[in-house]
Design a protein around this motif. Sequence first.
Motif, PDB file in Angstrom:
ATOM      1  N   GLY A 179       0.926  -1.068  -0.073  1.00 20.90           N
ATOM      2  CA  GLY A 179      -0.079  -0.052   0.109  1.00 20.90           C
ATOM      3  C   GLY A 179       0.628   1.453   0.075  1.00 20.90           C
ATOM      4  O   GLY A 179       1.902   1.318   0.395  1.00 20.90           O
ATOM      5  N   TYR A 180       0.391   2.509  -0.253  1.00 24.83           N
ATOM      6  CA  TYR A 180       0.833   3.667  -0.545  1.00 24.83           C
ATOM      7  C   TYR A 180      -0.062   4.652  -0.039  1.00 24.83           C
ATOM      8  O   TYR A 180      -1.263   4.668  -0.762  1.00 24.83           O
ATOM      9  CB  TYR A 180       1.263   3.793  -1.907  1.00 24.83           C
ATOM     10  N   THR A 181       0.548   5.810   0.667  1.00 27.11           N
ATOM     11  CA  THR A 181      -0.241   6.724   1.174  1.00 27.11           C
ATOM     12  C   THR A 181       0.188   8.207   0.733  1.00 27.11           C
ATOM     13  O   THR A 181       1.485   8.367   1.397  1.00 27.11           O
ATOM     14  CB  THR A 181      -0.564   6.728   2.694  1.00 27.11           C
ATOM     15  N   VAL A 182      -0.422   8.938  -0.120  1.00 22.10           N
ATOM     16  CA  VAL A 182       0.061  10.308  -0.176  1.00 22.10           C
ATOM     17  C   VAL A 182      -0.021  11.163   0.971  1.00 22.10           C
ATOM     18  O   VAL A 182      -1.066  11.077   1.670  1.00 22.10           O
ATOM     19  CB  VAL A 182      -0.633  10.809  -1.495  1.00 22.10           C
ATOM     20  N   TRP A 183       1.045  12.064   1.316  1.00 21.76           N
ATOM     21  CA  TRP A 183       0.776  12.837   2.446  1.00 21.76           C
ATOM     22  C   TRP A 183       0.885  14.333   1.724  1.00 21.76           C
ATOM     23  O   TRP A 183       1.553  14.605   1.184  1.00 21.76           O
ATOM     24  CB  TRP A 183       1.859  12.660   3.326  1.00 21.76           C
ATOM     25  N   SER A 184      -0.349  15.074   1.881  1.00 23.14           N
ATOM     26  CA  SER A 184      -1.505  14.823   2.563  1.00 23.14           C
ATOM     27  C   SER A 184      -2.403  15.071   1.654  1.00 23.14           C
ATOM     28  O   SER A 184      -2.411  15.649   0.667  1.00 23.14           O
ATOM     29  CB  SER A 184      -1.517  15.433   3.880  1.00 23.14           C
ATOM     30  N   LEU A 185      -3.825  14.628   2.265  1.00 22.77           N
ATOM     31  CA  LEU A 185      -5.085  14.976   1.390  1.00 22.77           C
ATOM     32  C   LEU A 185      -5.260  16.434   1.175  1.00 22.77           C
ATOM     33  O   LEU A 185      -5.464  16.959   0.304  1.00 22.77           O
ATOM     34  CB  LEU A 185      -6.218  14.522   2.200  1.00 22.77           C
ATOM     35  N   LEU A 186      -4.981  17.182   2.069  1.00 19.62           N
ATOM     36  CA  LEU A 186      -5.315  18.678   1.888  1.00 19.62           C
ATOM     37  C   LEU A 186      -4.165  19.517   2.529  1.00 19.62           C
ATOM     38  O   LEU A 186      -3.279  19.059   3.801  1.00 19.62           O
ATOM     39  CB  LEU A 186      -6.494  19.078   2.525  1.00 19.62           C
ATOM     40  N   ASP A 187      -3.987  20.864   2.447  1.00 20.59           N
ATOM     41  CA  ASP A 187      -2.886  21.568   3.116  1.00 20.59           C
ATOM     42  C   ASP A 187      -3.165  21.878   4.466  1.00 20.59           C
ATOM     43  O   ASP A 187      -4.474  21.819   4.724  1.00 20.59           O
ATOM     44  CB  ASP A 187      -2.898  23.050   2.324  1.00 20.59           C
ATOM     45  N   GLY A 188      -2.155  21.904   5.298  1.00 25.20           N
ATOM     46  CA  GLY A 188      -2.391  22.217   6.718  1.00 25.20           C
ATOM     47  C   GLY A 188      -1.160  22.686   7.157  1.00 25.20           C
ATOM     48  O   GLY A 188      -0.243  23.337   6.653  1.00 25.20           O
ATOM     49  N   PHE A 189      -1.167  22.597   8.513  1.00 21.70           N
ATOM     50  CA  PHE A 189       0.014  23.327   9.388  1.00 21.70           C
ATOM     51  C   PHE A 189       0.972  22.135   9.350  1.00 21.70           C
ATOM     52  O   PHE A 189       0.785  21.177   9.778  1.00 21.70           O
ATOM     53  CB  PHE A 189      -0.698  23.415  10.693  1.00 21.70           C
ATOM     54  N   GLU A 190       2.068  22.660   8.904  1.00 25.13           N
ATOM     55  CA  GLU A 190       3.305  21.838   8.657  1.00 25.13           C
ATOM     56  C   GLU A 190       4.268  21.866   9.635  1.00 25.13           C
ATOM     57  O   GLU A 190       5.454  22.145   9.860  1.00 25.13           O
ATOM     58  CB  GLU A 190       3.688  22.230   7.307  1.00 25.13           C
ATOM     59  N   TRP A 191       3.823  21.564  11.258  1.00 20.71           N
ATOM     60  CA  TRP A 191       4.788  21.530  12.214  1.00 20.71           C
ATOM     61  C   TRP A 191       5.581  22.597  12.529  1.00 20.71           C
ATOM     62  O   TRP A 191       5.173  23.727  12.499  1.00 20.71           O
ATOM     63  CB  TRP A 191       5.607  20.142  12.209  1.00 20.71           C
ATOM     64  N   HIS A 192       6.868  22.497  12.472  1.00 25.71           N
ATOM     65  CA  HIS A 192       7.959  23.324  12.698  1.00 25.71           C
ATOM     66  C   HIS A 192       8.264  24.511  11.623  1.00 25.71           C
ATOM     67  O   HIS A 192       8.678  25.575  11.616  1.00 25.71           O
ATOM     68  CB  HIS A 192       9.295  22.689  13.162  1.00 25.71           C
ATOM     69  N   ARG A 193       7.570  24.059  10.250  1.00 26.81           N
ATOM     70  CA  ARG A 193       7.498  24.933   9.178  1.00 26.81           C
ATOM     71  C   ARG A 193       6.296  25.631   9.217  1.00 26.81           C
ATOM     72  O   ARG A 193       6.330  26.564   8.136  1.00 26.81           O
ATOM     73  CB  ARG A 193       8.067  24.315   7.921  1.00 26.81           C
ATOM     74  N   GLY A 194       5.321  25.763   9.880  1.00 25.08           N
ATOM     75  CA  GLY A 194       4.225  26.280   9.823  1.00 25.08           C
ATOM     76  C   GLY A 194       3.416  26.313   8.613  1.00 25.08           C
ATOM     77  O   GLY A 194       3.218  25.200   8.044  1.00 25.08           O
ATOM     78  N   TYR A 195       3.273  27.456   8.090  1.00 25.76           N
ATOM     79  CA  TYR A 195       2.402  27.639   6.634  1.00 25.76           C
ATOM     80  C   TYR A 195       3.371  28.018   5.522  1.00 25.76           C
ATOM     81  O   TYR A 195       2.813  28.539   4.502  1.00 25.76           O
ATOM     82  CB  TYR A 195       1.119  28.391   6.946  1.00 25.76           C
TER      83      TYR A 195
END
Length: 977
Positions: free
Chosen positions: A414-430
């Motif tokens: 199986g394979y999972t793309v990250w991510s479905l939608l834009d979000g808050f990217e941890w230490h890199r914020g937006y």
Amino acid sequence: RPGLGAPGQGAGTWSRFARLPYPQDQLFLHDTFPDGFLWGAGSAAYQTEGGWRQGGKGASVWDTFAHRPATPPGAAPPGPVGGDVASDSYNNLFRDVEGLRRLGVSHYRFSLSWARLLPNGTAPANPAGLAHYGRLLARLRELGVEPVVTLYHWDLPQALQDAFGGWASPVLPRLFRDYAELCFRHFGGQVRYWLTMDNPYVVAWHGYGTGRLPPGVRGGPRLGYLAAHHLLQAHAKVWHLYNDHFRAAQRGKVSIALSSHWIKPQRMTEKNIKECQKSLDFVLGWFAKPIFIDGDYPESMRSNLSSLLPEFSEAEKKYIKGTADFFALSFGATLSFQLLDSHMKFQQLESISLRQLLYWINSEYNNPQIFIVENSWFVSGTTKKDDAKYIYYLKKFIMETLKAIRYDGVNVFGYTVWSLLDGFEWHRGYSIRRGLFYVDFQSHDKKLMPKSSVLFYQKLIEKNGFPPLPENQPIEGIFPCGFAWGIVDNYIQVDTTPTQFLDSSVYVWDVHQTKKLIKVDGVYASKRQRHCVDFAAIRLQISLLQEMRVTHFHFSLKWSLILPLGNLSLINHTLVHYYQCFASELLRVNITPVVALWQPMIEHQELPVSLAKYGAWENSETVQAFVEYARFCFASLGDHVKFWITMNEPSVKNLTYTAGHNLLKAHAKVWHLYDKEFRRSQKGKLSIALQADWVEPACPFSRNDQEVADRILEFDIGWLAEPIFGNGDYPEVMRAWLHRINGVDLYNFHLPYFSEDEKKLIQGSFDFFALSHYTTTLVGSEKEDAVKYDHYLEVQMINDITWLHSPSRAAVVPWGLRKLLSWVKSKYGDVPIYVMANGIDDDQNMVHDKLRVYYIQNYINEALKAYTLDGVNLQGYFVYSFNDKTAPKYGLYSYVANQYEPKPSLKHYREIIGNNGFPGPETPELLCLEEVASCPECHFFRTRKSLLAFISFIFVAFIVTIFVITYYSKRVQRRYK
């Protein structure tokens, strides 16, 4: 294929991949994934949910961490704060699920917010939180999308951090077990795949060691290793809980999402490979070896860290060992080049090779079933719809996964793309985006807008990979009779040193004392005329060309040397004679000379110094000087040269609009000069040769990117081609674009206008379309990388990292040549086309010249497709270049220690020439008129006429002598009788 793995067996990965066949192993694999392969997308609660104060949710360590004062008191924050709102998935549950339906995925990975379900980290549960996730699971079930649920994705309830110190406390494993039990009881009936936690390396090392991430504890390595110890214990407790109490009824599987980087040795030495193995042990093996092998840490960690690393009891080892039903792997932008501690690279080089990592895991951990639960790269936070960079990284990672399955025998399901939608990217914020769907974080409703990557991933899922397409397959067939097979040398090697036979002096050989020749003063022999055979350099070059079996040889004259002052007041007659000899010797061995009057070079653009100093092509006087120079060349060389190029590859990158204007007029005047004064007597043909690399839209589904590609083609090729081969004027796209940007103060570019007479002069000034083609470029409309962004044309250069590249990073894209040839035909009609230069650089250390062999084979095959399938009137193909002496790293001959050695690519090209293409069993035989009247062996006799004449003379003399001797012998005998 690897057998059963064991600790340390992964060390063979680096040497194995260094031995794989080049370039075949690096080519794109057109194939599909196994039936039933799982395709999905993922997200994490804190990154996308928002609603941090809604529905009774408690605070998490990330809420606290994000709310720390990062700006001066009273100042407004620069943008959204942490994950307070983020993508607002908590209030847009059906919006997100609709995105999944559009993609056509088989599964969706998401995480539960521990603080939403248990606001204080422990009972009682929050009914609103349970209802929220219940609705999500019910909607996924309606769509037939399999949920893959993560219990803990870094958002520890703040209450547990405050009360116990978080994962630094031995109490946390038991509390995590209680939280997991709540989730299994409420949601387990609808979930088949559970992940206990995500990326424990980041939680332990940066949450409790370095303090870079929440909860921000700077406890140093000792506390980091202790937190990891507790995370492993917590995971094992949850796995046993599910195995003992829920598996029989719910029939699900449980694992842990482990993240890793990939590392490669600086040099392929045993020591460096051991350091690479240690690096993976310290990051991935830290958690994977206890779970998948023996319940204990890697030997390299235990021997290097001594007392810093906690110890497991024998009972704990047995308890932890085997607590995963599959290997859940996270790989990509979260850890790689970001959160990997530099000390854990052990002075080796970080890389992003997913395929090699999969092979290493397969070798190291007993061939586990692998589920890729997070993978992708990122684009800039300003990128909206056309996320080309993201697409090509995705393409690379998925292709590498396919190769790992098909080539390496790795069991990936199986394979999972990250991510479905834009979000808050941890230490890199937006500042970056990783979603398939774009979210405007400043808007109120947070609508999803599909990016180009949505269509890419959607089509990939539909096809279950990259199935072979007819246009990707090589074809069989041959080129027409009289097809020009050529080779290019920018400038032939000119050596006008006279041979000893031209010296009229008389010498005496002193055989008694000095043993040397002594010149006799005042005594001279009669002088003889110069002959072309006097030039030894010509004989050598001709013999090398004969070995190639080419029919044409393309080179450029040196204007600056023929007419040093730029006019006829000073002529280098010796050089002109050399060129005459070279051309005549080519004709003598049936090789057609193709001669360019001018080719720009770095120094003075290869113009006479007097012209280069006074504006070069900016000066209109250069136009008339070029016409006079051309007249002289036609008169001096025209008897030997029937194939002329006025200007070879004028570089539009370094050309001003005024210079280009004059250059076009100069070409047209020279063409008309030849047409009126020389064509009838010399019966030659003449045109201009343009550099024409293909330009492809980075996002094939994007109208904006297509417009950019069309614009670049007009500026790169159409600028000089349209006036000559089209309507006599510059492309309308150029005029419209320059009119638009001239309104901006930053630019002030003016494209000159031709008079009606000049248009008539330029239009149609050609006998064929000559182009040089080397590579293909991807262009996009969205600004992503400032270094590769052209503000003038508003174009972003993009790199497809799945393409094969040369040592100089030139992309090897054979199909680009076919597209270019079809484009020329569509724009300029059924004009005869010659590919005047096509080649690639190599590395002297590359084995057997394999890249150039592949390049020549596939580019010529694409040219054949253009001729046979697309109806392009292709008349000839020339390889660049003749030898490494004049074009280092590009030659078919290497040049070492004053010796020319043929490379394997020369032999391969010679075979293609001999076959006139790629004939197959079904290819009809082509009888050419010149071949009917001759035979293949005749080439031997045609090229050795002088030798054959001498042999014939000796033979006749011998026969006559025998006859005379016999005749007189008989007369003598009769006389004595």
